[in-house]
Every structure is written in C-alpha cells, then in structure tokens.
Write an enzyme that holds these catalytic residues in place. Structure first.
Site, PDB file in Angstrom:
ATOM      1  N   ALA A 155       0.855  -1.191   0.000  1.00 25.77           N
ATOM      2  CA  ALA A 155       0.000   0.000   0.000  1.00 25.77           C
ATOM      3  C   ALA A 155       0.889   1.238   0.000  1.00 25.77           C
ATOM      4  CB  ALA A 155      -0.887  -0.017   1.236  1.00 25.77           C
ATOM      5  N   GLY A 157       0.868  -5.117   0.934  1.00 23.82           N
ATOM      6  CA  GLY A 157      -0.224  -5.319  -0.027  1.00 23.82           C
ATOM      7  C   GLY A 157       0.231  -5.993  -1.312  1.00 23.82           C
ATOM      8  N   GLU A 167       0.200  -9.547  -0.464  1.00 23.33           N
ATOM      9  CA  GLU A 167      -1.208  -9.925  -0.256  1.00 23.33           C
ATOM     10  C   GLU A 167      -1.909 -10.122  -1.598  1.00 23.33           C
ATOM     11  OE1 GLU A 167      -1.716  -6.519   2.576  1.00 23.33           O
ATOM     12  OE2 GLU A 167      -2.846  -8.025   3.698  1.00 23.33           O
ATOM     13  N   GLU A 208       4.213  -4.992   7.731  1.00 24.62           N
ATOM     14  CA  GLU A 208       3.314  -4.004   8.344  1.00 24.62           C
ATOM     15  C   GLU A 208       3.618  -3.775   9.822  1.00 24.62           C
ATOM     16  OE1 GLU A 208       2.400  -6.288   6.137  1.00 24.62           O
ATOM     17  OE2 GLU A 208       0.799  -5.525   4.841  1.00 24.62           O
TER      18      GLU A 208
HETATM   19  N1  CO8 Z   1       4.518   3.332  -0.349  1.00 24.53           N
HETATM   20  C1  CO8 Z   1       4.906   4.505  -0.883  1.00 24.53           C
HETATM   21  N2  CO8 Z   1       6.116   4.713  -1.436  1.00 24.53           N
HETATM   22  C2  CO8 Z   1       6.960   3.672  -1.451  1.00 24.53           C
HETATM   23  C3  CO8 Z   1       6.636   2.416  -0.920  1.00 24.53           C
HETATM   24  C4  CO8 Z   1       5.342   2.272  -0.351  1.00 24.53           C
HETATM   25  N3  CO8 Z   1       4.904   1.097   0.138  1.00 24.53           N
HETATM   26  N4  CO8 Z   1       7.691   1.588  -1.060  1.00 24.53           N
HETATM   27  C5  CO8 Z   1       8.657   2.295  -1.678  1.00 24.53           C
HETATM   28  N5  CO8 Z   1       8.225   3.545  -1.925  1.00 24.53           N
HETATM   29  C6  CO8 Z   1       8.944   4.644  -2.570  1.00 24.53           C
HETATM   30  C7  CO8 Z   1       9.991   5.225  -1.635  1.00 24.53           C
HETATM   31  O1  CO8 Z   1       9.389   6.189  -0.785  1.00 24.53           O
HETATM   32  C8  CO8 Z   1      10.951   5.832  -2.638  1.00 24.53           C
HETATM   33  O2  CO8 Z   1      10.399   7.061  -3.098  1.00 24.53           O
HETATM   34  P1  CO8 Z   1      11.335   8.377  -3.161  1.00 24.53           P
HETATM   35  O3  CO8 Z   1      12.376   8.033  -4.207  1.00 24.53           O
HETATM   36  O4  CO8 Z   1      10.372   9.417  -3.590  1.00 24.53           O
HETATM   37  O5  CO8 Z   1      11.915   8.559  -1.806  1.00 24.53           O
HETATM   38  C9  CO8 Z   1      10.919   4.851  -3.815  1.00 24.53           C
HETATM   39  O6  CO8 Z   1       9.705   4.120  -3.660  1.00 24.53           O
HETATM   40  C10 CO8 Z   1      12.083   3.873  -3.808  1.00 24.53           C
HETATM   41  O7  CO8 Z   1      12.087   3.225  -2.546  1.00 24.53           O
HETATM   42  P2  CO8 Z   1      13.440   3.079  -1.670  1.00 24.53           P
HETATM   43  O8  CO8 Z   1      14.354   4.227  -1.922  1.00 24.53           O
HETATM   44  O9  CO8 Z   1      13.016   2.825  -0.263  1.00 24.53           O
HETATM   45  O10 CO8 Z   1      14.047   1.766  -2.353  1.00 24.53           O
HETATM   46  P3  CO8 Z   1      15.003   0.693  -1.672  1.00 24.53           P
HETATM   47  O11 CO8 Z   1      15.435  -0.206  -2.783  1.00 24.53           O
HETATM   48  O12 CO8 Z   1      16.033   1.355  -0.837  1.00 24.53           O
HETATM   49  O13 CO8 Z   1      14.066  -0.135  -0.641  1.00 24.53           O
HETATM   50  C11 CO8 Z   1      12.099  -1.360  -0.028  1.00 24.53           C
HETATM   51  C12 CO8 Z   1      13.053  -0.954  -1.164  1.00 24.53           C
HETATM   52  C13 CO8 Z   1      12.819  -2.275   0.947  1.00 24.53           C
HETATM   53  C14 CO8 Z   1      10.945  -2.116  -0.689  1.00 24.53           C
HETATM   54  C15 CO8 Z   1      11.586  -0.098   0.701  1.00 24.53           C
HETATM   55  O14 CO8 Z   1      11.142   0.857  -0.257  1.00 24.53           O
HETATM   56  C16 CO8 Z   1      10.454  -0.360   1.633  1.00 24.53           C
HETATM   57  O15 CO8 Z   1      10.670  -0.854   2.720  1.00 24.53           O
HETATM   58  N6  CO8 Z   1       9.181  -0.018   1.238  1.00 24.53           N
HETATM   59  C17 CO8 Z   1       8.044  -0.156   2.073  1.00 24.53           C
HETATM   60  C18 CO8 Z   1       7.563  -1.608   2.113  1.00 24.53           C
HETATM   61  C19 CO8 Z   1       6.384  -1.745   3.069  1.00 24.53           C
HETATM   62  O16 CO8 Z   1       6.497  -1.477   4.244  1.00 24.53           O
HETATM   63  N7  CO8 Z   1       5.236  -2.188   2.532  1.00 24.53           N
HETATM   64  C20 CO8 Z   1       4.040  -2.358   3.295  1.00 24.53           C
HETATM   65  C21 CO8 Z   1       3.159  -1.151   3.186  1.00 24.53           C
HETATM   66  S1  CO8 Z   1       1.767  -1.217   4.240  1.00 24.53           S
HETATM   67  C22 CO8 Z   1       0.694  -2.252   3.452  1.00 24.53           C
HETATM   68  O17 CO8 Z   1       0.928  -2.744   2.358  1.00 24.53           O
HETATM   69  C23 CO8 Z   1      -0.569  -2.522   4.185  1.00 24.53           C
HETATM   70  C24 CO8 Z   1      -1.668  -3.014   3.239  1.00 24.53           C
HETATM   71  C25 CO8 Z   1      -2.998  -3.001   3.941  1.00 24.53           C
HETATM   72  C26 CO8 Z   1      -3.546  -1.625   4.109  1.00 24.53           C
HETATM   73  C27 CO8 Z   1      -4.961  -1.672   4.526  1.00 24.53           C
HETATM   74  C28 CO8 Z   1      -5.553  -0.333   4.806  1.00 24.53           C
HETATM   75  C29 CO8 Z   1      -5.763   0.602   3.642  1.00 24.53           C
END
Ligand code: CO8
Length: 256
Positions: free
Chosen positions: A62, A107, A110, A130
């Site tokens: 998400a 997500g 998921e 999460e």
């Molecule tokens: N949401 C928004 N932006 C994201 C996300 C995300 N999930 N993941 C990555 N991005 C963005 C980063 O902010 C970054 O943007 P910017 O260049 O503008 O700063 C760009 O993508 C590249 O990401 P990174 O620089 O972090 O790339 P890395 O290669 O260093 O890291 C990772 C990759 C490990 C995947 C890292 O980006 C990360 O940890 N992302 C988040 C993963 C996460 O926690 N996902 C779970 C989200 S919560 C969820 O899915 C809940 C679902 C249910 C919700 C129900 C209610 C609505």
C-alpha cells in the site's frame, strides 16, 4: 501511471506502472484495478498474469504516504475495499499468476497470495512488514498467508515482519516456481501453457472447489466437490476428454 492490461498469446498481462514508487498500490490504482478486472472477465483470455514494471519491484505494498492521518472509518473502508479487489482476483474464473519480479511487500504480497499461482524471479524479496509500521496486514494477508503456508510460518513472517528471498519463499510453499533470469514473461506464459489448453469451465470448477475447502468443513466441502465434479461431467468437454483418451488422441476442448 495506472496499471495496464495487454494481451499476450492466450494470456492477459496486467502490469503495475509505477516503478518510481516500486509499484506501490495507491487508492487510485486499486480503483483502476476494478475496471481492469471487468475487462479481464469480458475477455477470452485463458490466464491472467500480474507483474510490475521495472526490474526492482512487483509491488511494495500500500502507498504508505496515503495511509497517514486518516479516520478509523476511512481506514476500515479502505481495508474492506482492498480486500474486495483482491477477492475479485481470487474469484476470477480463469487462473491468475503473480509474476513476482522483485520486491513484493505488504499489499504486494497480499495481492500475490490472492492469485492462483506465484512465480518469482531469482532476485525476488518478499514479506509482510506491516508490523514495523505499527500495523498489521489489511488486504487479506493474515488470512491467506496462514492458509497458504500454515500458522507456524505465517506467525513468523507477520509477527517479525522479516524479509525472505525467493529460495526461502519456495521452501515455505509461497511460490510455485522460481524462474530463470531473463525472459521471465515468456517463462510465465509457458507456465500458463501447462493448463491453458484444458477446458476453461472445468478449470474454474477445480479452482472453486479448492477455494471452498478453506471456507467449509470436510463434510460440506465434499458436497461442493461432488456438485462441481458432476457439473464438469455434464459438459461436452468431459465427454471429449474421456473419448480422446480411449481413442488415443489429443482432446479438442471447446469450453462447453
Ligand atoms: N509506499 C509509498 N512509497 C513507497 C513504498 C510504499 N509502500 N515503497 C517504496 N516507496 C517509494 C519510496 O518512498 C521511494 O520514493 P522516493 O524516491 O520518492 O523517496 C521509492 O519508492 C524507492 O524506494 P526506496 O528508496 O526505499 O528503495 P530501496 O530499494 O532502498 O528499498 C524497499 C526498497 C525495501 C521495498 C523499501 O522501499 C520499503 O521498505 N518499502 C516499504 C515496504 C512496506 O512497508 N510495505 C508495506 C506497506 S503497508 C501495506 O501494504 C498494508 C496493506 C494493507 C492496508 C490496509 C488499509 C488501507
């Protein structure tokens, strides 16, 4: 950019087009998925392959930027909406394949768990992180992961939020296959060819019967199986399949 849908041989390819945010699932992307799934239902495709653009991510979950500062009601509605979209994927009559080409977190995983099959590139990394955000999965992860790999490993992945690689995911039973590097779409299409020449209604009966096994007890599940296997038997395709076996020839299924 919003996800797109393209025909490729017998398959439809749904591609997330937001590589700059690792294909994170914004609410507008979820809305658009509903429209694409309607197109899938109307198409004559024999399988749906879902993948992410770029070489880094399938889908990083998400969109965390959209999650902050919302009311409880908004959050509940969003969770239920996301669940309904993923359930629509799960309930498609044609089989769906998640081609996990990199990160599949939250997500993203998921969504993959709602697909019938999961293939991954060797560099794929996945998890339900999460808990690290102070959240728990809300798009079906707690329910589908435990059903897919059992409660022991589901507890481990969800309560630690740890990241696993493709080999670990394969060993846990999350994946059907780890692909070779390169030409991964062709490999996914070849995977689909293992089932796509079979009768589509019969494939959908098999898929439904298996899915129902999660919802009902053995007694009722056996009744579901008996009903659906009788429905399959009543189709021309069953007659063709059995006759072709006896004639020692390849069956020509007509999806009826
Ligand atoms: N949401 C928004 N932006 C994201 C996300 C995300 N999930 N993941 C990555 N991005 C963005 C980063 O902010 C970054 O943007 P910017 O260049 O503008 O700063 C760009 O993508 C590249 O990401 P990174 O620089 O972090 O790339 P890395 O290669 O260093 O890291 C990772 C990759 C490990 C995947 C890292 O980006 C990360 O940890 N992302 C988040 C993963 C996460 O926690 N996902 C779970 C989200 S919560 C969820 O899915 C809940 C679902 C249910 C919700 C129900 C209610 C609505």
């Amino acid at each position: 950019m919003l996800p797109s849908l393209q025909a490729h041989q017998d398959c439809l390819i749904l591609t997330f087009n937001r590589p700059e945010a690792l294909n994170a699932l914004s609410f507008s992307i979820l809305d658009h998925l509903v429209k694409l799934l309607e197109e899938v239902k109307k198409s004559s495709a024999r399988a749906l392959i879902i993948t992410g653009s770029g070489d880094k991510a399938f889908c990083a979950g998400a969109d965390i930027k959209e999650l902050l500062g919302r009311t409880r009601q908004e959050q509940q509605a969003a969770s239920e909406f996301g669940q309904s979209v993923f359930q629509a994927i799960e309930n498609l009559s044609i089989p769906s394949v998640a081609l996990i080409n990199g990160y599949a977190f939250g997500g993203g995983l998921e969504l993959a768990l709602a697909c019938t099959f999961r293939l991954a590139t060797p560099n794929a990394k996945m998890g339900l992180p999460e808990i690290k955000l102070g959240l728990i999965p809300g798009y079906g992860g707690t329910q589908r992961l435990s059903r897919t790999i059992g409660i022991t490993k589901a507890n481990e992945l969800i309560l630690t939020g740890k990241t696993i690689d493709a080999q670990q995911a394969m060993a846990m039973g999350i994946l059907n296959k780890i692909l070779e590097s390169g030409n991964t779409l062709d490999q996914a299409v070849a995977f689909c060819a293992e089932f796509s020449s079979y009768s589509l209604p019969v494939l959908s009966f098999a898929k439904s019967a298996i899915l129902r096994s999660f919802d009902v007890g053995l007694h009722e599940g056996l009744k579901v199986e008996s009903n659906l296997s009788t429905l399959a038997y009543s189709l021309e395709d069953a007659n063709e399949g059995m006759q072709a076996f006896l004639d020692k020839r390849k069956p020509q299924f007509k999806d009826c």
